[in-house]
Write a protein that holds these residues in place. Structure first.
Motif, PDB file in Angstrom:
ATOM      1  N   TRP A   1       1.955 -21.350 -54.675  1.00 12.59           N
ATOM      2  CA  TRP A   1       2.351 -21.254 -53.274  1.00 12.59           C
ATOM      3  C   TRP A   1       2.784 -19.830 -52.926  1.00 12.59           C
ATOM      4  CZ3 TRP A   1       5.003 -25.648 -55.785  1.00 12.59           C
ATOM      5  CH2 TRP A   1       4.249 -26.821 -55.684  1.00 12.59           C
ATOM      6  N   LEU A   2       3.451 -19.154 -53.839  1.00 14.48           N
ATOM      7  CA  LEU A   2       3.843 -17.767 -53.613  1.00 14.48           C
ATOM      8  C   LEU A   2       2.611 -16.869 -53.516  1.00 14.48           C
ATOM      9  CD1 LEU A   2       6.251 -15.755 -53.465  1.00 14.48           C
ATOM     10  CD2 LEU A   2       6.102 -15.582 -55.959  1.00 14.48           C
ATOM     11  N   VAL A   3       1.657 -17.050 -54.429  1.00 18.57           N
ATOM     12  CA  VAL A   3       0.432 -16.252 -54.417  1.00 18.57           C
ATOM     13  C   VAL A   3      -0.379 -16.559 -53.165  1.00 18.57           C
ATOM     14  CG1 VAL A   3      -1.771 -15.878 -55.591  1.00 18.57           C
ATOM     15  CG2 VAL A   3       0.354 -16.003 -56.921  1.00 18.57           C
ATOM     16  N   GLU A   4      -0.444 -17.831 -52.789  1.00 14.76           N
ATOM     17  CA  GLU A   4      -1.183 -18.219 -51.589  1.00 14.76           C
ATOM     18  C   GLU A   4      -0.583 -17.565 -50.344  1.00 14.76           C
ATOM     19  OE1 GLU A   4      -2.664 -22.340 -49.418  1.00 14.76           O
ATOM     20  OE2 GLU A   4      -0.680 -22.262 -50.338  1.00 14.76           O
ATOM     21  N   ALA A   5       0.732 -17.592 -50.221  1.00 14.70           N
ATOM     22  CA  ALA A   5       1.383 -16.994 -49.054  1.00 14.70           C
ATOM     23  C   ALA A   5       1.124 -15.493 -48.994  1.00 14.70           C
ATOM     24  CB  ALA A   5       2.877 -17.276 -49.089  1.00 14.70           C
ATOM     25  N   TYR A   6       1.180 -14.842 -50.145  1.00 13.12           N
ATOM     26  CA  TYR A   6       0.921 -13.397 -50.165  1.00 13.12           C
ATOM     27  C   TYR A   6      -0.528 -13.104 -49.784  1.00 13.12           C
ATOM     28  CZ  TYR A   6       0.463  -8.596 -51.770  1.00 13.12           C
ATOM     29  OH  TYR A   6       0.228  -7.241 -51.816  1.00 13.12           O
ATOM     30  N   THR A   7      -1.439 -13.931 -50.254  1.00  9.39           N
ATOM     31  CA  THR A   7      -2.864 -13.699 -50.026  1.00  9.39           C
ATOM     32  C   THR A   7      -3.247 -13.932 -48.570  1.00  9.39           C
ATOM     33  OG1 THR A   7      -3.342 -14.372 -52.298  1.00  9.39           O
ATOM     34  CG2 THR A   7      -5.187 -14.375 -50.749  1.00  9.39           C
ATOM     35  N   TYR A   8      -2.687 -14.994 -47.965  1.00 10.78           N
ATOM     36  CA  TYR A   8      -3.071 -15.370 -46.602  1.00 10.78           C
ATOM     37  C   TYR A   8      -1.973 -15.010 -45.604  1.00 10.78           C
ATOM     38  CZ  TYR A   8      -6.879 -17.843 -48.844  1.00 10.78           C
ATOM     39  OH  TYR A   8      -8.012 -18.138 -49.566  1.00 10.78           O
ATOM     40  N   ARG A   9      -1.674 -13.726 -45.536  1.00 15.78           N
ATOM     41  CA  ARG A   9      -0.713 -13.212 -44.560  1.00 15.78           C
ATOM     42  C   ARG A   9      -1.453 -12.243 -43.644  1.00 15.78           C
ATOM     43  NH1 ARG A   9      -0.933  -9.640 -48.531  1.00 15.78           N
ATOM     44  NH2 ARG A   9      -0.189  -7.515 -48.250  1.00 15.78           N
ATOM     45  N   ASP A  10      -0.824 -11.918 -42.539  1.00 12.57           N
ATOM     46  CA  ASP A  10      -1.419 -10.916 -41.662  1.00 12.57           C
ATOM     47  C   ASP A  10      -1.516  -9.593 -42.416  1.00 12.57           C
ATOM     48  OD1 ASP A  10      -1.502 -12.788 -39.662  1.00 12.57           O
ATOM     49  OD2 ASP A  10       0.323 -12.075 -38.672  1.00 12.57           O
ATOM     50  N   ASP A  11      -2.561  -8.855 -42.176  1.00 18.21           N
ATOM     51  CA  ASP A  11      -2.782  -7.593 -42.887  1.00 18.21           C
ATOM     52  C   ASP A  11      -1.595  -6.648 -42.710  1.00 18.21           C
ATOM     53  OD1 ASP A  11      -5.214  -8.474 -43.731  1.00 18.21           O
ATOM     54  OD2 ASP A  11      -6.365  -7.417 -42.191  1.00 18.21           O
TER      55      ASP A  11
ATOM     56  N   THR B   1      12.786  -9.268 -62.994  1.00 22.07           N
ATOM     57  CA  THR B   1      11.861  -8.256 -63.504  1.00 22.07           C
ATOM     58  C   THR B   1      11.097  -7.648 -62.331  1.00 22.07           C
ATOM     59  OG1 THR B   1       9.866  -7.932 -64.847  1.00 22.07           O
ATOM     60  CG2 THR B   1      10.192 -10.111 -63.904  1.00 22.07           C
ATOM     61  N   THR B   2      10.660  -6.406 -62.476  1.00 20.83           N
ATOM     62  CA  THR B   2       9.783  -5.794 -61.468  1.00 20.83           C
ATOM     63  C   THR B   2       8.322  -6.179 -61.693  1.00 20.83           C
ATOM     64  OG1 THR B   2       9.566  -3.798 -62.843  1.00 20.83           O
ATOM     65  CG2 THR B   2      11.325  -3.796 -61.189  1.00 20.83           C
ATOM     66  N   THR B   3       8.028  -6.729 -62.843  1.00 21.10           N
ATOM     67  CA  THR B   3       6.640  -7.009 -63.220  1.00 21.10           C
ATOM     68  C   THR B   3       5.994  -8.054 -62.335  1.00 21.10           C
ATOM     69  OG1 THR B   3       7.162  -6.458 -65.517  1.00 21.10           O
ATOM     70  CG2 THR B   3       5.136  -7.694 -65.128  1.00 21.10           C
ATOM     71  N   LEU B   4       6.734  -9.107 -61.978  1.00 21.85           N
ATOM     72  CA  LEU B   4       6.139 -10.215 -61.237  1.00 21.85           C
ATOM     73  C   LEU B   4       5.595  -9.748 -59.880  1.00 21.85           C
ATOM     74  CD1 LEU B   4       5.383 -13.149 -60.947  1.00 21.85           C
ATOM     75  CD2 LEU B   4       7.727 -13.635 -60.190  1.00 21.85           C
ATOM     76  N   GLN B   5       6.357  -8.967 -59.143  1.00 19.95           N
ATOM     77  CA  GLN B   5       5.858  -8.467 -57.865  1.00 19.95           C
ATOM     78  C   GLN B   5       4.591  -7.647 -58.056  1.00 19.95           C
ATOM     79  OE1 GLN B   5       8.717  -6.607 -55.230  1.00 19.95           O
ATOM     80  NE2 GLN B   5       7.144  -5.396 -54.199  1.00 19.95           N
ATOM     81  N   LYS B   6       4.581  -6.787 -59.054  1.00 21.19           N
ATOM     82  CA  LYS B   6       3.393  -5.954 -59.319  1.00 21.19           C
ATOM     83  C   LYS B   6       2.192  -6.818 -59.665  1.00 21.19           C
ATOM     84  CE  LYS B   6       1.916  -1.896 -61.982  1.00 21.19           C
ATOM     85  NZ  LYS B   6       0.586  -2.440 -62.308  1.00 21.19           N
ATOM     86  N   GLN B   7       2.409  -7.862 -60.469  1.00 21.45           N
ATOM     87  CA  GLN B   7       1.296  -8.731 -60.849  1.00 21.45           C
ATOM     88  C   GLN B   7       0.673  -9.399 -59.623  1.00 21.45           C
ATOM     89  OE1 GLN B   7       3.607 -11.048 -63.655  1.00 21.45           O
ATOM     90  NE2 GLN B   7       2.432 -10.240 -65.390  1.00 21.45           N
ATOM     91  N   ILE B   8       1.521  -9.851 -58.699  1.00 22.27           N
ATOM     92  CA  ILE B   8       1.012 -10.511 -57.497  1.00 22.27           C
ATOM     93  C   ILE B   8       0.270  -9.514 -56.612  1.00 22.27           C
ATOM     94  CG2 ILE B   8       1.693 -11.701 -55.381  1.00 22.27           C
ATOM     95  CD1 ILE B   8       4.028 -12.926 -57.000  1.00 22.27           C
ATOM     96  N   VAL B   9       0.865  -8.342 -56.419  1.00 20.86           N
ATOM     97  CA  VAL B   9       0.231  -7.309 -55.595  1.00 20.86           C
ATOM     98  C   VAL B   9      -1.100  -6.875 -56.190  1.00 20.86           C
ATOM     99  CG1 VAL B   9       0.476  -4.931 -54.777  1.00 20.86           C
ATOM    100  CG2 VAL B   9       2.408  -6.511 -54.599  1.00 20.86           C
ATOM    101  N   ASP B  10      -1.170  -6.849 -57.516  1.00 22.53           N
ATOM    102  CA  ASP B  10      -2.406  -6.431 -58.192  1.00 22.53           C
ATOM    103  C   ASP B  10      -3.482  -7.509 -58.195  1.00 22.53           C
ATOM    104  OD1 ASP B  10      -1.309  -3.967 -58.695  1.00 22.53           O
ATOM    105  OD2 ASP B  10      -0.843  -4.362 -60.807  1.00 22.53           O
ATOM    106  N   GLY B  11      -3.158  -8.669 -57.659  1.00 20.37           N
ATOM    107  CA  GLY B  11      -4.174  -9.711 -57.525  1.00 20.37           C
ATOM    108  C   GLY B  11      -4.326 -10.629 -58.712  1.00 20.37           C
ATOM    109  N   MET B  12      -3.376 -10.618 -59.640  1.00 20.67           N
ATOM    110  CA  MET B  12      -3.454 -11.553 -60.759  1.00 20.67           C
ATOM    111  C   MET B  12      -3.261 -12.980 -60.270  1.00 20.67           C
ATOM    112  SD  MET B  12      -1.389  -9.537 -63.813  1.00 20.67           S
ATOM    113  CE  MET B  12      -1.620 -10.898 -64.975  1.00 20.67           C
ATOM    114  N   SER B  13      -3.950 -13.909 -60.897  1.00 19.92           N
ATOM    115  CA  SER B  13      -3.815 -15.317 -60.530  1.00 19.92           C
ATOM    116  C   SER B  13      -2.524 -15.881 -61.092  1.00 19.92           C
ATOM    117  CB  SER B  13      -4.997 -16.116 -61.069  1.00 19.92           C
ATOM    118  OG  SER B  13      -4.919 -16.214 -62.492  1.00 19.92           O
ATOM    119  N   ALA B  14      -2.108 -17.025 -60.549  1.00 17.26           N
ATOM    120  CA  ALA B  14      -0.912 -17.694 -61.057  1.00 17.26           C
ATOM    121  C   ALA B  14      -1.068 -18.044 -62.541  1.00 17.26           C
ATOM    122  CB  ALA B  14      -0.628 -18.946 -60.236  1.00 17.26           C
ATOM    123  N   VAL B  15      -2.260 -18.458 -62.932  1.00 16.57           N
ATOM    124  CA  VAL B  15      -2.512 -18.809 -64.343  1.00 16.57           C
ATOM    125  C   VAL B  15      -2.368 -17.576 -65.236  1.00 16.57           C
ATOM    126  CG1 VAL B  15      -4.250 -19.621 -65.978  1.00 16.57           C
ATOM    127  CG2 VAL B  15      -3.990 -20.756 -63.751  1.00 16.57           C
TER     128      VAL B  15
END
Length: 416
Positions: A352-362, A378-392
Protein backbone atom coordinates in the motif's frame (compact mmCIF):
# COMPACT_ATOMS: atom_id res chain seq x y z
CA UNK A 1 15.89 -10.56 37.13
CA UNK A 2 13.24 -12.72 38.63
CA UNK A 3 10.34 -14.17 36.64
CA UNK A 4 7.47 -15.47 38.75
CA UNK A 5 5.81 -18.51 37.26
CA UNK A 6 3.73 -20.00 40.06
CA UNK A 7 -0.04 -19.59 39.69
CA UNK A 8 -2.95 -20.27 42.02
CA UNK A 9 -6.52 -19.01 42.09
CA UNK A 10 -7.12 -16.16 44.51
CA UNK A 11 -10.71 -15.17 43.94
CA UNK A 12 -11.03 -14.02 47.55
CA UNK A 13 -8.37 -11.35 47.01
CA UNK A 14 -10.01 -10.29 43.76
CA UNK A 15 -13.45 -10.22 45.35
CA UNK A 16 -12.27 -7.96 48.16
CA UNK A 17 -10.56 -5.74 45.64
CA UNK A 18 -13.64 -5.42 43.45
CA UNK A 19 -15.95 -4.80 46.41
CA UNK A 20 -13.75 -1.93 47.51
CA UNK A 21 -13.76 -0.30 44.07
CA UNK A 22 -16.90 1.32 42.79
CA UNK A 23 -15.38 4.05 40.67
CA UNK A 24 -16.45 4.46 37.06
CA UNK A 25 -13.92 3.45 34.46
CA UNK A 26 -12.76 5.84 31.75
CA UNK A 27 -11.86 2.77 29.72
CA UNK A 28 -15.56 2.09 29.23
CA UNK A 29 -15.85 5.20 27.08
CA UNK A 30 -13.31 3.84 24.59
CA UNK A 31 -15.46 1.56 22.47
CA UNK A 32 -14.78 -0.54 19.42
CA UNK A 33 -13.00 -3.68 20.61
CA UNK A 34 -14.89 -6.71 21.78
CA UNK A 35 -15.46 -6.90 25.56
CA UNK A 36 -13.71 -9.70 27.40
CA UNK A 37 -13.94 -11.35 30.77
CA UNK A 38 -10.81 -12.39 32.66
CA UNK A 39 -9.53 -14.49 29.77
CA UNK A 40 -9.70 -15.33 26.06
CA UNK A 41 -8.76 -18.87 25.12
CA UNK A 42 -8.04 -19.29 28.85
CA UNK A 43 -5.43 -16.50 28.91
CA UNK A 44 -4.91 -14.90 32.33
CA UNK A 45 -3.21 -11.51 32.19
CA UNK A 46 -0.61 -10.78 34.84
CA UNK A 47 -2.69 -8.02 36.43
CA UNK A 48 -5.29 -10.66 37.34
CA UNK A 49 -2.63 -12.71 39.11
CA UNK A 50 -2.81 -10.68 42.30
CA UNK A 51 -1.36 -13.53 44.35
CA UNK A 52 1.85 -13.22 42.32
CA UNK A 53 2.53 -9.54 42.93
CA UNK A 54 0.43 -8.04 45.76
CA UNK A 55 2.93 -9.31 48.31
CA UNK A 56 5.70 -7.49 46.42
CA UNK A 57 3.79 -4.25 46.98
CA UNK A 58 2.74 -4.59 50.60
CA UNK A 59 4.31 -2.09 53.02
CA UNK A 60 5.89 -0.23 50.10
CA UNK A 61 5.30 3.24 48.69
CA UNK A 62 5.05 2.67 44.96
CA UNK A 63 4.05 4.27 41.66
CA UNK A 64 2.09 2.83 38.77
CA UNK A 65 2.95 3.37 35.09
CA UNK A 66 -0.40 2.79 33.40
CA UNK A 67 -3.16 3.91 31.07
CA UNK A 68 -6.75 2.94 30.28
CA UNK A 69 -5.69 -0.61 29.36
CA UNK A 70 -4.30 -1.33 32.84
CA UNK A 71 -7.21 -3.31 34.22
CA UNK A 72 -8.05 -6.40 36.22
CA UNK A 73 -10.75 -8.39 34.46
CA UNK A 74 -13.73 -9.41 36.55
CA UNK A 75 -14.05 -13.22 36.58
CA UNK A 76 -17.30 -14.30 35.01
CA UNK A 77 -18.62 -10.77 34.48
CA UNK A 78 -21.05 -10.16 31.66
CA UNK A 79 -20.50 -7.01 29.59
CA UNK A 80 -23.21 -4.44 30.21
CA UNK A 81 -24.01 -0.88 29.27
CA UNK A 82 -21.99 1.47 31.46
CA UNK A 83 -20.48 -1.39 33.46
CA UNK A 84 -17.42 -2.89 31.78
CA UNK A 85 -16.21 -6.33 32.92
CA UNK A 86 -13.04 -4.95 34.46
CA UNK A 87 -11.73 -2.70 37.23
CA UNK A 88 -8.85 -0.33 36.67
CA UNK A 89 -5.68 -1.54 38.33
CA UNK A 90 -5.25 1.74 40.22
CA UNK A 91 -8.70 1.33 41.78
CA UNK A 92 -7.92 -2.28 42.67
CA UNK A 93 -4.61 -1.42 44.31
CA UNK A 94 -6.17 1.36 46.36
CA UNK A 95 -9.14 -0.81 47.25
CA UNK A 96 -6.79 -3.50 48.55
CA UNK A 97 -5.20 -0.99 50.92
CA UNK A 98 -1.85 -0.89 49.11
CA UNK A 99 0.25 2.27 49.25
CA UNK A 100 -0.06 3.50 45.67
CA UNK A 101 1.31 7.05 45.83
CA UNK A 102 1.21 8.29 42.23
CA UNK A 103 0.81 7.32 38.59
CA UNK A 104 3.05 7.97 35.60
CA UNK A 105 1.20 8.67 32.34
CA UNK A 106 2.60 7.62 28.92
CA UNK A 107 1.64 9.01 25.51
CA UNK A 108 -2.15 9.49 25.26
CA UNK A 109 -2.36 9.98 29.05
CA UNK A 110 -3.42 7.95 32.05
CA UNK A 111 -7.02 7.69 30.80
CA UNK A 112 -6.07 7.48 27.11
CA UNK A 113 -7.70 10.67 25.85
CA UNK A 114 -4.77 12.67 24.42
CA UNK A 115 -4.04 12.83 20.68
CA UNK A 116 -1.00 11.09 19.20
CA UNK A 117 2.09 13.13 19.99
CA UNK A 118 0.14 15.60 22.14
CA UNK A 119 1.86 16.78 25.30
CA UNK A 120 0.42 15.07 28.37
CA UNK A 121 0.11 17.36 31.37
CA UNK A 122 1.00 16.69 34.99
CA UNK A 123 -2.01 16.87 37.25
CA UNK A 124 -4.36 14.89 39.46
CA UNK A 125 -6.49 11.96 38.37
CA UNK A 126 -10.07 12.96 39.18
CA UNK A 127 -11.27 9.39 39.68
CA UNK A 128 -8.64 8.33 42.21
CA UNK A 129 -7.21 11.63 43.49
CA UNK A 130 -3.73 10.36 42.68
CA UNK A 131 -1.06 12.78 41.43
CA UNK A 132 -0.20 12.17 37.76
CA UNK A 133 3.34 12.71 36.45
CA UNK A 134 3.55 12.88 32.67
CA UNK A 135 6.09 10.81 30.74
CA UNK A 136 5.05 12.46 27.48
CA UNK A 137 5.72 16.11 28.15
CA UNK A 138 8.62 17.82 29.88
CA UNK A 139 9.87 14.40 30.91
CA UNK A 140 9.99 11.21 28.87
CA UNK A 141 12.17 9.58 31.51
CA UNK A 142 11.17 9.83 35.19
CA UNK A 143 13.31 12.39 36.98
CA UNK A 144 14.98 11.76 40.36
CA UNK A 145 12.49 14.22 41.85
CA UNK A 146 9.53 12.28 40.43
CA UNK A 147 10.93 9.04 41.87
CA UNK A 148 11.79 10.47 45.27
CA UNK A 149 10.28 8.54 48.16
CA UNK A 150 9.28 5.51 46.10
CA UNK A 151 10.22 1.95 47.02
CA UNK A 152 9.03 0.36 43.75
CA UNK A 153 7.51 1.11 40.34
CA UNK A 154 4.79 -1.13 38.86
CA UNK A 155 4.43 -1.11 35.05
CA UNK A 156 1.27 -2.33 33.29
CA UNK A 157 0.44 -1.10 29.77
CA UNK A 158 -1.02 -2.96 26.80
CA UNK A 159 1.37 -2.91 23.83
CA UNK A 160 0.76 -3.76 20.15
CA UNK A 161 4.24 -5.02 19.26
CA UNK A 162 5.39 -2.27 16.87
CA UNK A 163 8.71 -0.48 17.47
CA UNK A 164 7.42 3.06 16.89
CA UNK A 165 4.46 2.56 19.25
CA UNK A 166 5.97 4.52 22.11
CA UNK A 167 5.05 2.40 25.13
CA UNK A 168 8.17 0.24 24.80
CA UNK A 169 10.32 3.39 24.80
CA UNK A 170 8.54 4.47 27.99
CA UNK A 171 9.24 1.03 29.49
CA UNK A 172 12.94 1.34 28.69
CA UNK A 173 13.22 4.85 30.12
CA UNK A 174 11.34 3.86 33.29
CA UNK A 175 13.66 0.87 33.79
CA UNK A 176 16.68 3.09 33.21
CA UNK A 177 15.59 5.80 35.64
CA UNK A 178 14.69 3.26 38.30
CA UNK A 179 18.00 1.43 37.85
CA UNK A 180 19.86 4.70 38.37
CA UNK A 181 17.80 5.41 41.49
CA UNK A 182 18.06 1.86 42.88
CA UNK A 183 14.29 1.31 42.66
CA UNK A 184 12.91 -2.12 41.65
CA UNK A 185 10.54 -2.42 38.67
CA UNK A 186 7.72 -4.96 38.40
CA UNK A 187 6.26 -5.51 34.90
CA UNK A 188 2.79 -7.06 34.60
CA UNK A 189 2.71 -8.84 31.25
CA UNK A 190 -0.08 -8.69 28.67
CA UNK A 191 -0.58 -10.38 25.27
CA UNK A 192 0.91 -8.88 22.12
CA UNK A 193 -1.65 -9.04 19.28
CA UNK A 194 1.20 -9.02 16.74
CA UNK A 195 3.44 -11.51 18.54
CA UNK A 196 3.22 -14.24 15.92
CA UNK A 197 5.76 -12.76 13.48
CA UNK A 198 8.96 -10.72 13.31
CA UNK A 199 9.34 -8.40 10.34
CA UNK A 200 10.31 -4.99 9.02
CA UNK A 201 13.56 -3.05 8.80
CA UNK A 202 15.89 -3.29 11.79
CA UNK A 203 16.52 0.15 13.24
CA UNK A 204 19.98 1.63 12.75
CA UNK A 205 21.86 3.01 15.74
CA UNK A 206 22.13 6.50 14.21
CA UNK A 207 18.35 6.87 14.23
CA UNK A 208 17.61 6.03 17.85
CA UNK A 209 14.88 8.13 19.41
CA UNK A 210 11.53 7.92 21.14
CA UNK A 211 10.13 6.01 18.14
CA UNK A 212 12.85 3.42 18.52
CA UNK A 213 15.45 3.23 21.25
CA UNK A 214 17.16 -0.01 20.28
CA UNK A 215 18.16 -1.85 17.11
CA UNK A 216 15.15 -4.12 16.74
CA UNK A 217 12.88 -4.88 13.76
CA UNK A 218 9.73 -2.87 13.20
CA UNK A 219 7.69 -5.83 14.48
CA UNK A 220 9.68 -7.66 17.14
CA UNK A 221 7.37 -10.48 18.24
CA UNK A 222 7.68 -10.15 22.03
CA UNK A 223 5.47 -9.25 24.96
CA UNK A 224 6.37 -6.31 27.20
CA UNK A 225 7.71 -8.72 29.81
CA UNK A 226 9.94 -10.53 27.35
CA UNK A 227 11.17 -7.27 25.90
CA UNK A 228 11.93 -5.89 29.37
CA UNK A 229 14.15 -8.91 30.00
CA UNK A 230 15.99 -8.34 26.73
CA UNK A 231 16.52 -4.63 27.47
CA UNK A 232 17.97 -5.49 30.85
CA UNK A 233 20.19 -8.41 29.95
CA UNK A 234 21.51 -7.04 26.65
CA UNK A 235 22.86 -3.92 28.37
CA UNK A 236 20.59 -1.52 26.50
CA UNK A 237 20.09 0.80 29.47
CA UNK A 238 22.25 3.92 29.48
CA UNK A 239 25.75 3.57 30.94
CA UNK A 240 25.24 -0.16 31.40
CA UNK A 241 22.97 0.14 34.44
CA UNK A 242 20.80 -2.86 35.21
CA UNK A 243 17.27 -2.83 36.52
CA UNK A 244 16.12 -4.80 39.55
CA UNK A 245 13.40 -6.32 37.37
CA UNK A 246 10.57 -8.72 38.12
CA UNK A 247 8.27 -9.89 35.33
CA UNK A 248 4.90 -11.38 36.23
CA UNK A 249 4.01 -13.58 33.24
CA UNK A 250 0.72 -14.45 31.60
CA UNK A 251 -0.85 -17.85 32.16
CA UNK A 252 -2.21 -20.13 29.41
CA UNK A 253 -0.64 -18.00 26.68
CA UNK A 254 1.41 -18.98 23.64
CA UNK A 255 2.65 -17.14 20.56
CA UNK A 256 -0.20 -18.72 18.60
CA UNK A 257 -2.98 -17.88 21.04
CA UNK A 258 -5.67 -15.70 19.41
CA UNK A 259 -6.27 -12.60 21.50
CA UNK A 260 -8.45 -9.61 20.71
CA UNK A 261 -7.63 -6.56 22.80
CA UNK A 262 -10.68 -5.76 24.96
CA UNK A 263 -9.78 -2.06 25.34
CA UNK A 264 -8.38 0.19 22.59
CA UNK A 265 -4.71 0.75 23.43
CA UNK A 266 -4.83 4.30 22.02
CA UNK A 267 -7.51 6.55 20.49
CA UNK A 268 -6.65 5.75 16.86
CA UNK A 269 -6.43 1.97 17.23
CA UNK A 270 -10.15 1.43 17.82
CA UNK A 271 -10.46 -2.24 16.85
CA UNK A 272 -8.57 -5.42 16.03
CA UNK A 273 -8.40 -4.62 12.32
CA UNK A 274 -6.55 -1.37 13.05
CA UNK A 275 -4.23 -3.10 15.52
CA UNK A 276 -3.32 -5.79 12.97
CA UNK A 277 -2.84 -3.31 10.08
CA UNK A 278 -0.89 -0.81 12.17
CA UNK A 279 2.56 -2.36 11.46
CA UNK A 280 2.01 -1.73 7.75
CA UNK A 281 -0.05 1.47 7.70
CA UNK A 282 1.86 3.12 10.54
CA UNK A 283 4.65 3.94 8.09
CA UNK A 284 2.27 6.43 6.42
CA UNK A 285 2.78 8.58 9.54
CA UNK A 286 6.11 9.62 8.04
CA UNK A 287 4.51 10.74 4.76
CA UNK A 288 1.96 13.31 3.61
CA UNK A 289 -0.64 10.55 3.26
CA UNK A 290 -3.42 10.37 5.85
CA UNK A 291 -3.77 6.91 7.44
CA UNK A 292 -7.44 7.26 8.30
CA UNK A 293 -7.02 9.72 11.17
CA UNK A 294 -10.05 11.99 11.42
CA UNK A 295 -12.37 9.18 10.26
CA UNK A 296 -13.89 6.05 11.78
CA UNK A 297 -11.39 3.92 9.84
CA UNK A 298 -8.18 4.92 11.60
CA UNK A 299 -5.33 2.69 10.34
CA UNK A 300 -7.89 0.83 8.23
CA UNK A 301 -7.69 3.24 5.30
CA UNK A 302 -5.32 5.69 3.67
CA UNK A 303 -5.61 8.59 1.30
CA UNK A 304 -4.50 12.05 0.24
CA UNK A 305 -5.73 14.77 -2.14
CA UNK A 306 -2.67 14.22 -4.35
CA UNK A 307 -3.24 10.52 -4.98
CA UNK A 308 -4.43 9.64 -8.47
CA UNK A 309 -8.17 9.83 -8.97
CA UNK A 310 -7.98 7.52 -11.95
CA UNK A 311 -6.32 4.80 -9.86
CA UNK A 312 -7.91 5.29 -6.43
CA UNK A 313 -11.74 5.34 -6.40
CA UNK A 314 -12.32 5.35 -2.63
CA UNK A 315 -12.67 8.85 -1.14
CA UNK A 316 -13.12 10.37 2.30
CA UNK A 317 -12.71 13.71 4.06
CA UNK A 318 -10.84 13.82 7.40
CA UNK A 319 -12.68 15.66 10.16
CA UNK A 320 -11.65 16.92 13.58
CA UNK A 321 -12.54 14.08 15.93
CA UNK A 322 -11.62 13.01 19.47
CA UNK A 323 -8.11 11.60 19.31
CA UNK A 324 -7.43 13.34 15.99
CA UNK A 325 -8.29 17.00 16.33
CA UNK A 326 -5.95 18.11 13.53
CA UNK A 327 -5.55 15.19 11.12
CA UNK A 328 -3.62 15.48 7.89
CA UNK A 329 -5.67 17.06 5.09
CA UNK A 330 -8.39 18.22 7.48
CA UNK A 331 -11.51 19.04 5.46
CA UNK A 332 -9.95 18.02 2.12
CA UNK A 333 -11.18 15.25 -0.14
CA UNK A 334 -8.72 12.34 -0.01
CA UNK A 335 -8.42 9.51 -2.52
CA UNK A 336 -7.06 6.16 -1.42
CA UNK A 337 -8.16 2.75 -0.16
CA UNK A 338 -10.60 1.33 2.37
CA UNK A 339 -8.84 -1.63 4.02
CA UNK A 340 -11.40 -2.29 6.73
CA UNK A 341 -12.37 -5.67 5.26
CA UNK A 342 -9.02 -6.99 4.01
CA UNK A 343 -7.42 -9.93 5.77
CA UNK A 344 -4.58 -8.40 7.82
CA UNK A 345 -1.18 -9.70 6.72
CA UNK A 346 1.14 -11.56 9.07
CA UNK A 347 3.95 -9.33 7.86
CA UNK A 348 4.87 -5.69 7.32
CA UNK A 349 3.17 -5.32 3.95
CA UNK A 350 4.61 -2.48 1.89
CA UNK A 351 2.29 -2.86 -1.08
CA UNK A 352 0.00 0.00 0.00
CA UNK A 353 2.90 2.37 0.71
CA UNK A 354 4.54 1.56 -2.64
CA UNK A 355 1.19 1.86 -4.43
CA UNK A 356 0.52 5.30 -2.93
CA UNK A 357 3.98 6.52 -3.89
CA UNK A 358 3.62 5.16 -7.42
CA UNK A 359 0.13 6.55 -8.10
CA UNK A 360 0.48 10.12 -6.88
CA UNK A 361 0.36 13.36 -8.79
CA UNK A 362 3.67 14.03 -10.51
CA UNK A 363 6.32 15.84 -8.45
CA UNK A 364 4.16 15.87 -5.31
CA UNK A 365 6.06 15.72 -2.04
CA UNK A 366 5.36 12.32 -0.53
CA UNK A 367 7.85 11.64 2.25
CA UNK A 368 8.35 13.72 5.35
CA UNK A 369 11.92 12.49 5.30
CA UNK A 370 12.87 13.11 8.93
CA UNK A 371 9.62 11.65 10.23
CA UNK A 372 9.72 8.71 7.84
CA UNK A 373 13.27 7.87 8.88
CA UNK A 374 12.22 7.93 12.55
CA UNK A 375 9.37 5.51 11.83
CA UNK A 376 11.34 3.22 9.53
CA UNK A 377 14.46 3.41 11.70
CA UNK A 378 16.62 3.70 8.60
CA UNK A 379 17.17 5.96 5.58
CA UNK A 380 17.34 2.90 3.34
CA UNK A 381 13.61 2.22 3.09
CA UNK A 382 12.76 5.61 1.58
CA UNK A 383 15.59 5.26 -0.94
CA UNK A 384 14.44 1.77 -1.90
CA UNK A 385 10.92 3.01 -2.61
CA UNK A 386 12.12 6.06 -4.55
CA UNK A 387 14.45 3.83 -6.57
CA UNK A 388 11.49 1.73 -7.67
CA UNK A 389 12.18 -1.48 -5.76
CA UNK A 390 9.16 -3.71 -5.32
CA UNK A 391 7.71 -4.55 -1.92
CA UNK A 392 8.97 -8.14 -2.35
CA UNK A 393 12.51 -6.97 -3.12
CA UNK A 394 12.55 -4.60 -0.16
CA UNK A 395 11.31 -7.26 2.25
CA UNK A 396 14.02 -9.63 1.07
CA UNK A 397 16.65 -7.08 2.13
CA UNK A 398 15.43 -7.30 5.73
CA UNK A 399 15.89 -11.02 6.22
CA UNK A 400 19.51 -11.31 7.37
CA UNK A 401 19.22 -8.59 10.07
CA UNK A 402 15.94 -10.14 11.24
CA UNK A 403 17.55 -13.57 11.61
CA UNK A 404 20.36 -12.05 13.68
CA UNK A 405 17.81 -10.36 15.92
CA UNK A 406 15.89 -13.60 16.37
CA UNK A 407 19.01 -15.26 17.78
CA UNK A 408 19.20 -12.62 20.52
CA UNK A 409 15.46 -12.63 21.08
CA UNK A 410 15.32 -16.39 21.62
CA UNK A 411 17.13 -16.05 24.95
CA UNK A 412 14.34 -14.01 26.49
CA UNK A 413 11.15 -15.67 25.32
CA UNK A 414 8.82 -16.73 28.14
CA UNK A 415 6.08 -18.25 26.00
CA UNK A 416 6.26 -21.10 23.48
Amino acid sequence: MFVLTAFKNTFLVLLLTFMACGRSQEAASLSGLQPADDSQEGVIVAANRTEAYFNLLRDKDFALVANQTSVIFTPGAEPGVGKPPWVHLADSLLGAGLRLKKVFAPEHGFRGQYDAGEEVKDGVDLQTGLPVSSLHGTHRKPSPEQLAGLDLVLFDIQDVGVRFYTYIATLQLVMEACAEAGIPVVVLDRPNPNIHYVDGPVMEKDHRGFLGKTEIPLVYGMTMGEYAQMINEEGWLQDGVKSDLTVIPLVNYTRNTPYTLPIPPSPNLPNQQAVRLYPSLGLFEGTYVNAGRGTTLQFQSFGAPFLSGSHFKYTYTPESRPGARSPKHLGALCRGRDLSTVVPPDAVDLKWLVEAYTYRDDNTDFFKTEGFTKHAGTTTLQKQIVDGMSAVQIRASWQNPIEEFKKIRAKYLIYD
